[in-house]
Write an enzyme that holds these catalytic residues in place. Structure first.
Site, PDB file in Angstrom:
ATOM      1  N   ARG A 168       0.817  -1.222   0.000  1.00 15.72           N
ATOM      2  CA  ARG A 168       0.000   0.000   0.000  1.00 15.72           C
ATOM      3  C   ARG A 168       0.853   1.276   0.000  1.00 15.72           C
ATOM      4  O   ARG A 168       0.459   2.300   0.551  1.00 15.72           O
ATOM      5  CB  ARG A 168      -0.967   0.043   1.196  1.00 15.72           C
ATOM      6  N   SER A 249     -11.315  -0.254   2.251  1.00 13.67           N
ATOM      7  CA  SER A 249     -10.767  -0.573   3.575  1.00 13.67           C
ATOM      8  C   SER A 249     -10.230   0.701   4.202  1.00 13.67           C
ATOM      9  O   SER A 249      -9.423   1.400   3.589  1.00 13.67           O
ATOM     10  CB  SER A 249      -9.624  -1.584   3.459  1.00 13.67           C
ATOM     11  N   GLU A 350      -5.910   4.003   5.680  1.00 15.14           N
ATOM     12  CA  GLU A 350      -5.462   3.814   4.298  1.00 15.14           C
ATOM     13  C   GLU A 350      -5.805   5.036   3.416  1.00 15.14           C
ATOM     14  O   GLU A 350      -4.974   5.445   2.599  1.00 15.14           O
ATOM     15  CB  GLU A 350      -6.098   2.539   3.734  1.00 15.14           C
TER      16      GLU A 350
HETATM   17  C1  LIG Z   1     -15.535   0.099  -2.477  1.00 17.23           C
HETATM   18  C2  LIG Z   1     -14.039   0.282  -2.544  1.00 17.23           C
HETATM   19  C3  LIG Z   1     -13.199  -0.813  -2.640  1.00 17.23           C
HETATM   20  C4  LIG Z   1     -11.810  -0.656  -2.703  1.00 17.23           C
HETATM   21  N1  LIG Z   1     -11.014  -1.759  -2.799  1.00 17.23           N
HETATM   22  C5  LIG Z   1      -9.662  -1.634  -2.844  1.00 17.23           C
HETATM   23  C6  LIG Z   1      -8.805  -2.788  -2.931  1.00 17.23           C
HETATM   24  O1  LIG Z   1      -9.278  -3.917  -2.996  1.00 17.23           O
HETATM   25  N2  LIG Z   1      -7.477  -2.590  -2.968  1.00 17.23           N
HETATM   26  C7  LIG Z   1      -6.920  -1.351  -2.925  1.00 17.23           C
HETATM   27  O2  LIG Z   1      -5.688  -1.249  -2.961  1.00 17.23           O
HETATM   28  N3  LIG Z   1      -7.694  -0.231  -2.853  1.00 17.23           N
HETATM   29  C8  LIG Z   1      -9.034  -0.340  -2.809  1.00 17.23           C
HETATM   30  N4  LIG Z   1      -9.841   0.772  -2.708  1.00 17.23           N
HETATM   31  C9  LIG Z   1      -9.212   2.099  -2.648  1.00 17.23           C
HETATM   32  C10 LIG Z   1      -9.143   2.840  -4.022  1.00 17.23           C
HETATM   33  O3  LIG Z   1     -10.131   2.365  -4.897  1.00 17.23           O
HETATM   34  C11 LIG Z   1      -7.793   2.715  -4.698  1.00 17.23           C
HETATM   35  O4  LIG Z   1      -6.779   3.164  -3.857  1.00 17.23           O
HETATM   36  C12 LIG Z   1      -7.740   3.503  -6.024  1.00 17.23           C
HETATM   37  O5  LIG Z   1      -6.605   3.147  -6.750  1.00 17.23           O
HETATM   38  C13 LIG Z   1      -7.731   5.000  -5.825  1.00 17.23           C
HETATM   39  O6  LIG Z   1      -7.758   5.605  -7.106  1.00 17.23           O
HETATM   40  P1  LIG Z   1      -8.497   6.975  -7.350  1.00 17.23           P
HETATM   41  O7  LIG Z   1      -8.282   7.339  -8.769  1.00 17.23           O
HETATM   42  O8  LIG Z   1      -9.900   6.927  -6.884  1.00 17.23           O
HETATM   43  O9  LIG Z   1      -7.632   7.922  -6.406  1.00 17.23           O
HETATM   44  P2  LIG Z   1      -8.146   9.166  -5.557  1.00 17.23           P
HETATM   45  O10 LIG Z   1      -8.997   8.689  -4.428  1.00 17.23           O
HETATM   46  O11 LIG Z   1      -8.719  10.197  -6.434  1.00 17.23           O
HETATM   47  O12 LIG Z   1      -6.751   9.687  -4.963  1.00 17.23           O
HETATM   48  C14 LIG Z   1      -6.035   8.927  -4.009  1.00 17.23           C
HETATM   49  C15 LIG Z   1      -4.620   9.493  -3.896  1.00 17.23           C
HETATM   50  O13 LIG Z   1      -3.951   9.303  -5.143  1.00 17.23           O
HETATM   51  C16 LIG Z   1      -3.538  10.566  -5.678  1.00 17.23           C
HETATM   52  N5  LIG Z   1      -3.721  10.514  -7.127  1.00 17.23           N
HETATM   53  C17 LIG Z   1      -4.812  10.083  -7.820  1.00 17.23           C
HETATM   54  N6  LIG Z   1      -4.590  10.195  -9.141  1.00 17.23           N
HETATM   55  C18 LIG Z   1      -3.349  10.705  -9.276  1.00 17.23           C
HETATM   56  C19 LIG Z   1      -2.555  11.076 -10.407  1.00 17.23           C
HETATM   57  N7  LIG Z   1      -2.979  10.942 -11.665  1.00 17.23           N
HETATM   58  N8  LIG Z   1      -1.307  11.598 -10.160  1.00 17.23           N
HETATM   59  C20 LIG Z   1      -0.852  11.743  -8.895  1.00 17.23           C
HETATM   60  N9  LIG Z   1      -1.546  11.422  -7.805  1.00 17.23           N
HETATM   61  C21 LIG Z   1      -2.793  10.909  -8.000  1.00 17.23           C
HETATM   62  C22 LIG Z   1      -4.422  11.602  -5.023  1.00 17.23           C
HETATM   63  O14 LIG Z   1      -3.789  12.870  -5.001  1.00 17.23           O
HETATM   64  C23 LIG Z   1      -4.590  10.997  -3.636  1.00 17.23           C
HETATM   65  O15 LIG Z   1      -3.455  11.301  -2.861  1.00 17.23           O
HETATM   66  C24 LIG Z   1     -11.236   0.641  -2.649  1.00 17.23           C
HETATM   67  C25 LIG Z   1     -12.085   1.755  -2.553  1.00 17.23           C
HETATM   68  C26 LIG Z   1     -13.479   1.586  -2.497  1.00 17.23           C
HETATM   69  C27 LIG Z   1     -14.369   2.785  -2.395  1.00 17.23           C
END
Ligand SMILES: Cc1cc2nc3c(=O)[nH]c(=O)nc-3n(C[C@H](O)[C@H](O)[C@H](O)COP(=O)(O)OP(=O)(O)OC[C@H]3O[C@@H](n4cnc5c(N)ncnc54)[C@H](O)[C@@H]3O)c2cc1C
Length: 356
Positions: A168, A249, A350
């Site tokens: 992570r 999570s 997380e």
């Molecule tokens: C129902 C649910 C289930 C999930 N299951 C999992 C799982 O099984 N495993 C897991 O690891 N995670 C899980 N997650 C967490 C999440 O989905 C992941 O971490 C996902 O990759 C986040 O991506 P995002 O584009 O939504 O990031 P965001 O939430 O928009 O951003 C998260 C972080 O990443 C940064 N970021 C995003 N895009 C960029 C970019 N292009 N450049 C630089 N920084 C950036 C943001 O600034 C922030 O710091 C889950 C979430 C939910 C709601």
């Protein structure tokens, strides 16, 4: 590039809490990303990069600077015509929906990300916390990350070893937090590769399915199974399911030292409890955060005003409908306190906290 003002952020996140962005822009081209970064720099505005908003808690006060939403698209396979054996390189825009990419990889019979089906968010978000589930993590397949380096003001391509992937974690959410805006991610997948079926939940699913004992599951069947298991745990975004109004999570599985583990085992023994052991956790000396939460007085379905714990998963904090960020943070504090008092372990959240 269009800059909007006072744009509510809650609807752009899966937890759906928090205030507005003072300035907001959605960007589809690399040049616009550079321009937006310059806009923030010249006005000394704090910059926040938003992907799919699935791993964050936005403060009720919102974000005082510029929120830059990445919408760079495109899935390309640049080496498709080369003699590269079974390896297929996918170059994917940071704004592409992660699960759309997984679906496309599976349709093209390419293995490596099938167990990561159904994770919400953008492709650009996946390297940040080295997204993982059901025995795979993106570090297994990422070849390189193309990013705008805000410190050097130039576009760079970071090969996998430079990304510092761990559980992570990566340089993007630790040592170099805030330095890079991820523009594209390059994944190396294996055409015709077998699906990864390491995880107990997946093995059980196939053992109990009508096809048990027949041919090995395909990539498409594995993808469908992962999505089904995720749905049953509220870990798939399904419209109308209140249990998925979460950030996934909320706590990481703690990685314990030998001494901490002995202390935990001793505390468990005094309560006549056995610490659950799973091969995937044991290999990395991790303990299940969900088990710690549930054995500290916080059952699935626990409600604390408008915030609560999912009915389907003890690690998912949910917005029960009208929660503020402060309700979610209050519940987070309560759980951390309870687990620390009971087990002597401080759970680490997380999601990213934005504007706190
Ligand atoms: C129902 C649910 C289930 C999930 N299951 C999992 C799982 O099984 N495993 C897991 O690891 N995670 C899980 N997650 C967490 C999440 O989905 C992941 O971490 C996902 O990759 C986040 O991506 P995002 O584009 O939504 O990031 P965001 O939430 O928009 O951003 C998260 C972080 O990443 C940064 N970021 C995003 N895009 C960029 C970019 N292009 N450049 C630089 N920084 C950036 C943001 O600034 C922030 O710091 C889950 C979430 C939910 C709601």
């Amino acid at each position: 590039m269009v800059i909007q003002e006072n744009v509510p952020l809650a609807p752009l996140t899966t937890l759906q809490v928090g205030g507005a962005a003072r300035y907001f822009t959605e960007l589809k081209r690399e040049d616009d990303v550079r321009e937006a970064a310059q806009f923030a720099k010249t006005r000394s505005l704090p910059l926040f990069v938003l992907g799919g908003g699935s791993n964050m808690v936005v403060a009720d006060a919102g974000w005082p600077g510029l929120v830059l939403r990445i919408a760079l698209s495109g899935i390309a396979t640049p080496n498709a015509n080369e003699a590269s054996g079974n390896a297929v390189l996918f170059s994917v825009g940071a704004g592409v929906n992660w699960d759309d990419f997984v679906a496309q990889a599976v349709v093209q019979n390419c293995a490596g990300v099938e167990c990561l089906s159904g994770i919400p968010g953008s492709v650009g978000g996946t390297p940040v916390q080295n997204v993982g589930a059901y025995g795979q993590e993106v570090a297994d397949t990422i070849e390189s990350v193309r990013a705008l380096d805000l410190q050097e003001d130039r576009i760079v391509v970071l090969p996998k070893p430079a990304c510092g992937f761990r559980y992570r974690a990566s340089i993007f959410n630790s040592a170099e937090r805030g330095r890079y805006i991820i523009l594209r991610v390059n994944y190396r997948l294996k055409r015709g590769g077998a699906p990864s079926l390491k995880y107990a939940d997946l093995q059980k699913h196939f053992a109990e399915s009508p096809r048990a004992g027949k041919t090995a599951p395909s990539l498409a069947e594995t993808r469908a199974a992962v999505r089904e298991i995720r749905r049953s745990k509220g870990m798939l975004i399904v419209p109308g399911d209140d249990d998925c109004r979460s950030a996934g999570s909320f706590f990481k599985n703690p990685v314990l030292s030998e001494t901490q583990f002995k202390d935990l085992a001793a505390r468990a023994a005094t309560r006549q409890l056995d610490i659950p052991s799973y091969p995937a956790l044991e290999a990395q000396r991790k303990v299940s955060a969900a088990w710690l939460v549930e054995h500290s007085g916080f059952a699935k379905g626990y409600a604390a005003g408008a915030a609560g714990i999912s009915n389907k998963h003890a690690l998912a904090l949910i917005n029960r409908g009208s929660a503020n960020a402060s309700d979610i943070v209050g519940l987070k504090d309560e759980i951390q306190h309870g687990v620390q008092e009971t087990w002597g372990i401080l759970l680490e959240p997380e999601p990213v906290f934005v504007g706190f």
